[in-house]
Design a protein around this motif. Structure first.
Motif, PDB file in Angstrom:
ATOM      1  N   VAL A 155     -67.225 115.280  65.729  1.00  0.00           N
ATOM      2  CA  VAL A 155     -66.160 115.238  66.933  1.00  0.00           C
ATOM      3  C   VAL A 155     -65.772 116.281  67.553  1.00  0.00           C
ATOM      4  N   THR A 156     -66.478 116.705  68.770  1.00  0.00           N
ATOM      5  CA  THR A 156     -65.881 117.883  69.408  1.00  0.00           C
ATOM      6  C   THR A 156     -64.658 117.830  69.723  1.00  0.00           C
ATOM      7  N   ALA A 157     -63.729 118.214  69.196  1.00  0.00           N
ATOM      8  CA  ALA A 157     -62.237 118.449  69.503  1.00  0.00           C
ATOM      9  C   ALA A 157     -61.831 119.752  70.262  1.00  0.00           C
ATOM     10  N   SER A 158     -60.858 120.345  69.710  1.00  0.00           N
ATOM     11  CA  SER A 158     -60.653 121.695  70.470  1.00  0.00           C
ATOM     12  C   SER A 158     -59.533 122.414  69.588  1.00  0.00           C
ATOM     13  N   ALA A 159     -59.309 123.669  69.885  1.00  0.00           N
ATOM     14  CA  ALA A 159     -58.242 124.338  69.063  1.00  0.00           C
ATOM     15  C   ALA A 159     -57.043 123.984  69.985  1.00  0.00           C
ATOM     16  N   ALA A 160     -57.262 123.370  71.105  1.00  0.00           N
ATOM     17  CA  ALA A 160     -56.201 123.048  71.917  1.00  0.00           C
ATOM     18  C   ALA A 160     -55.292 121.747  71.228  1.00  0.00           C
ATOM     19  N   GLY A 161     -56.022 121.361  70.321  1.00  0.00           N
ATOM     20  CA  GLY A 161     -55.627 120.295  69.450  1.00  0.00           C
ATOM     21  C   GLY A 161     -54.753 120.838  68.195  1.00  0.00           C
ATOM     22  N   VAL A 162     -54.965 122.320  67.990  1.00  0.00           N
ATOM     23  CA  VAL A 162     -53.939 122.892  66.838  1.00  0.00           C
ATOM     24  C   VAL A 162     -52.895 123.658  67.506  1.00  0.00           C
ATOM     25  N   VAL A 163     -53.315 124.350  68.782  1.00  0.00           N
ATOM     26  CA  VAL A 163     -52.406 125.249  69.527  1.00  0.00           C
ATOM     27  C   VAL A 163     -52.003 124.651  70.836  1.00  0.00           C
ATOM     28  N   GLY A 164     -50.708 124.560  71.022  1.00  0.00           N
ATOM     29  CA  GLY A 164     -50.162 123.978  72.517  1.00  0.00           C
ATOM     30  C   GLY A 164     -50.642 124.902  73.514  1.00  0.00           C
ATOM     31  N   TYR A 255     -52.623 128.068  63.004  1.00  0.00           N
ATOM     32  CA  TYR A 255     -52.707 127.064  62.020  1.00  0.00           C
ATOM     33  C   TYR A 255     -51.675 127.323  61.046  1.00  0.00           C
ATOM     34  N   ILE A 256     -51.851 128.470  60.389  1.00  0.00           N
ATOM     35  CA  ILE A 256     -51.019 128.768  59.109  1.00  0.00           C
ATOM     36  C   ILE A 256     -49.539 128.999  59.616  1.00  0.00           C
ATOM     37  N   GLY A 257     -49.482 129.847  60.844  1.00  0.00           N
ATOM     38  CA  GLY A 257     -48.264 130.134  61.334  1.00  0.00           C
ATOM     39  C   GLY A 257     -47.124 128.840  61.490  1.00  0.00           C
ATOM     40  N   ARG A 258     -47.751 127.823  61.587  1.00  0.00           N
ATOM     41  CA  ARG A 258     -46.781 126.318  61.716  1.00  0.00           C
ATOM     42  C   ARG A 258     -46.112 126.141  60.712  1.00  0.00           C
ATOM     43  N   LEU A 259     -46.173 126.652  59.497  1.00  0.00           N
ATOM     44  CA  LEU A 259     -45.470 126.659  58.393  1.00  0.00           C
ATOM     45  C   LEU A 259     -44.161 127.361  58.284  1.00  0.00           C
ATOM     46  N   LEU A 260     -44.138 128.042  59.451  1.00  0.00           N
ATOM     47  CA  LEU A 260     -42.696 128.920  59.887  1.00  0.00           C
ATOM     48  C   LEU A 260     -41.738 127.925  60.612  1.00  0.00           C
ATOM     49  N   LEU A 262     -39.592 126.975  63.412  1.00  0.00           N
ATOM     50  CA  LEU A 262     -39.913 126.886  64.982  1.00  0.00           C
ATOM     51  C   LEU A 262     -39.579 128.120  65.651  1.00  0.00           C
ATOM     52  N   PRO A 263     -38.349 128.637  65.569  1.00  0.00           N
ATOM     53  CA  PRO A 263     -37.972 129.848  66.165  1.00  0.00           C
ATOM     54  C   PRO A 263     -38.941 131.224  65.841  1.00  0.00           C
ATOM     55  N   LEU A 264     -39.408 131.192  64.615  1.00  0.00           N
ATOM     56  CA  LEU A 264     -40.207 132.262  64.029  1.00  0.00           C
ATOM     57  C   LEU A 264     -41.519 131.860  64.709  1.00  0.00           C
ATOM     58  N   PHE A 265     -42.057 130.577  64.606  1.00  0.00           N
ATOM     59  CA  PHE A 265     -43.506 130.402  64.965  1.00  0.00           C
ATOM     60  C   PHE A 265     -43.587 130.759  66.449  1.00  0.00           C
ATOM     61  N   ASP A 266     -42.593 130.332  67.408  1.00  0.00           N
ATOM     62  CA  ASP A 266     -42.829 130.784  68.752  1.00  0.00           C
ATOM     63  C   ASP A 266     -42.632 132.120  69.037  1.00  0.00           C
ATOM     64  N   ALA A 267     -41.849 132.954  68.132  1.00  0.00           N
ATOM     65  CA  ALA A 267     -41.939 134.466  68.315  1.00  0.00           C
ATOM     66  C   ALA A 267     -43.270 134.991  67.847  1.00  0.00           C
ATOM     67  N   PHE A 268     -43.833 134.371  66.662  1.00  0.00           N
ATOM     68  CA  PHE A 268     -45.264 134.681  66.288  1.00  0.00           C
ATOM     69  C   PHE A 268     -46.272 134.683  67.360  1.00  0.00           C
ATOM     70  N   CYS A 269     -46.200 133.362  67.866  1.00  0.00           N
ATOM     71  CA  CYS A 269     -47.333 132.928  69.019  1.00  0.00           C
ATOM     72  C   CYS A 269     -47.075 133.928  70.394  1.00  0.00           C
ATOM     73  N   GLY A 270     -45.954 134.203  70.562  1.00  0.00           N
ATOM     74  CA  GLY A 270     -45.666 135.042  71.736  1.00  0.00           C
ATOM     75  C   GLY A 270     -46.180 136.714  71.229  1.00  0.00           C
ATOM     76  N   LEU A 271     -45.960 136.757  69.870  1.00  0.00           N
ATOM     77  CA  LEU A 271     -46.592 138.314  69.772  1.00  0.00           C
ATOM     78  C   LEU A 271     -48.079 138.271  69.970  1.00  0.00           C
ATOM     79  N   LEU A 272     -48.770 137.087  69.348  1.00  0.00           N
ATOM     80  CA  LEU A 272     -50.082 137.119  69.526  1.00  0.00           C
ATOM     81  C   LEU A 272     -50.784 136.824  70.914  1.00  0.00           C
ATOM     82  N   GLY A 273     -49.937 136.686  71.853  1.00  0.00           N
ATOM     83  CA  GLY A 273     -50.328 136.215  73.315  1.00  0.00           C
ATOM     84  C   GLY A 273     -50.533 134.965  73.584  1.00  0.00           C
TER      85      GLY A 273
END
Length: 289
Positions: A155-164, A255-260, A262-273
């Motif tokens: 199945v050709t899914a997408s990383a969009a199924g992992v990252v909003g 993917y791994i960051g989802r273990l954080l 939610l506030p830390l996960f959002d900050a982490f994603c923001g840091l990564l762009g």
């Protein structure tokens, strides 16, 4: 005996089992193979000695071109014009296609609209092609795989199924579902002791025309991938018996960051762009999703 083999034996083979499937000598079917990654995966399979590559696409012109390219290079290919959302059409085409050892569920669409600007018709189309078709297309071929106790469902899914991703709520939701479909089917096959592997392919920004018009600022940790490299990696994964491929490898950080929390996960994603604002999603010249 390796440590992994020892653990597998002692746990009753609870660890994921790799069912390696060489392309050579096997029959392959690729949906959405008239263009993009699907076309390149079909050609790659033919180059590796597939017994036959069956091309499904909505466009007869594009499907015929892919088949002609393969046949001209000495491979064996045939094509069918099939709407993967039409159950009767799929079943009739599957009857003509015959047994398939490796099925690439690759057909997909994207709207790329803001949630409030999207229409229900567009959302339904996305879910029909990206999710509902998985059941429609897989069912007639899975029966034969189970009977022969051999096969791979891709199945050709997408990383969009992992990252909003903003402006892609329907697409991201459909790819979350595609990954869930693949994983659940894998577990079912394993529990029933069928040697049928499943593989979800999750690339992020690939240099295809699929997302033209959906301009976005590309996160710095996600380089734009070349179609040829992605197709080759995906076919490699089939032969290696893998269960999931995330491209590029940096997707694993999210993917791994989802273990954080939610506030830390959002900050982490923001840091990564990753969590760009809607204003930033207007893009720059040359930017593509």
């Amino acid at each position: 005996m390796s440590i992994v083999d020892t653990i597998r034996r002692s746990t009753g083979k609870l660890l994921p089992t790799k069912y390696k499937m060489p392309i050579r000598g096997h029959r392959v079917l690729v949906t959405g193979a008239g263009s993009g990654i699907g076309r390149l995966m079909a050609i790659e399979c033919a180059d590796r000695g597939a017994a036959k590559v069956i091309i499904w696409d909505l466009s007869e012109e594009r499907a015929a071109e892919t088949a002609a390219t393969i046949n001209a290079a000495g491979g064996a290919a045939e094509y069918q014009v099939v709407d993967v959302t039409d159950q009767e059409a799929v079943e009739a085409a599957a009857e003509i296609a015959g047994d398939v050892d490796i099925l690439f569920n690759n057909a997909g669409v994207v709207s790329g609209r803001d949630f409030l600007d999207n229409t229900q018709e567009s959302v339904d189309r996305t879910l029909d092609v990206n999710v509902r078709s998985l059941y429609i297309v897989t069912r007639p071929f899975l029966k034969g795989m189970v009977e022969r106790d051999r096969g791979t469902v891709v199945v050709t899914a997408s990383a969009a199924g992992v990252v909003g991703v903003a402006k892609q709520t329907d697409y991201s939701a459909s790819k979350w579902a595609a990954i869930g479909f693949t994983e659940s089917l894998r577990v079912e096959m394993k529990r029933r002791k069928h040697r049928v592997n499943t593989l979800s392919l999750c690339p992020f920004y690939v240099d295809t025309g699929m997302f033209d018009g959906v301009k976005t600022k590309v996160p710095w940790i996600f380089p734009i991938l070349r179609q040829e490299d992605v197709a080759r990696t995906f076919v490699d994964a089939v032969e290696a018996g893998r269960h999931q491929v995330l491209l590029p490898w940096t997707v694993r950080l999210v993917y791994i960051g989802r273990l954080l929390p939610l506030p830390l996960f959002d900050a982490f994603c923001g840091l990564l762009g990753v969590n760009a604002t809607m204003e930033e999603f207007r893009g720059r010249p040359g930017d593509r999703v």
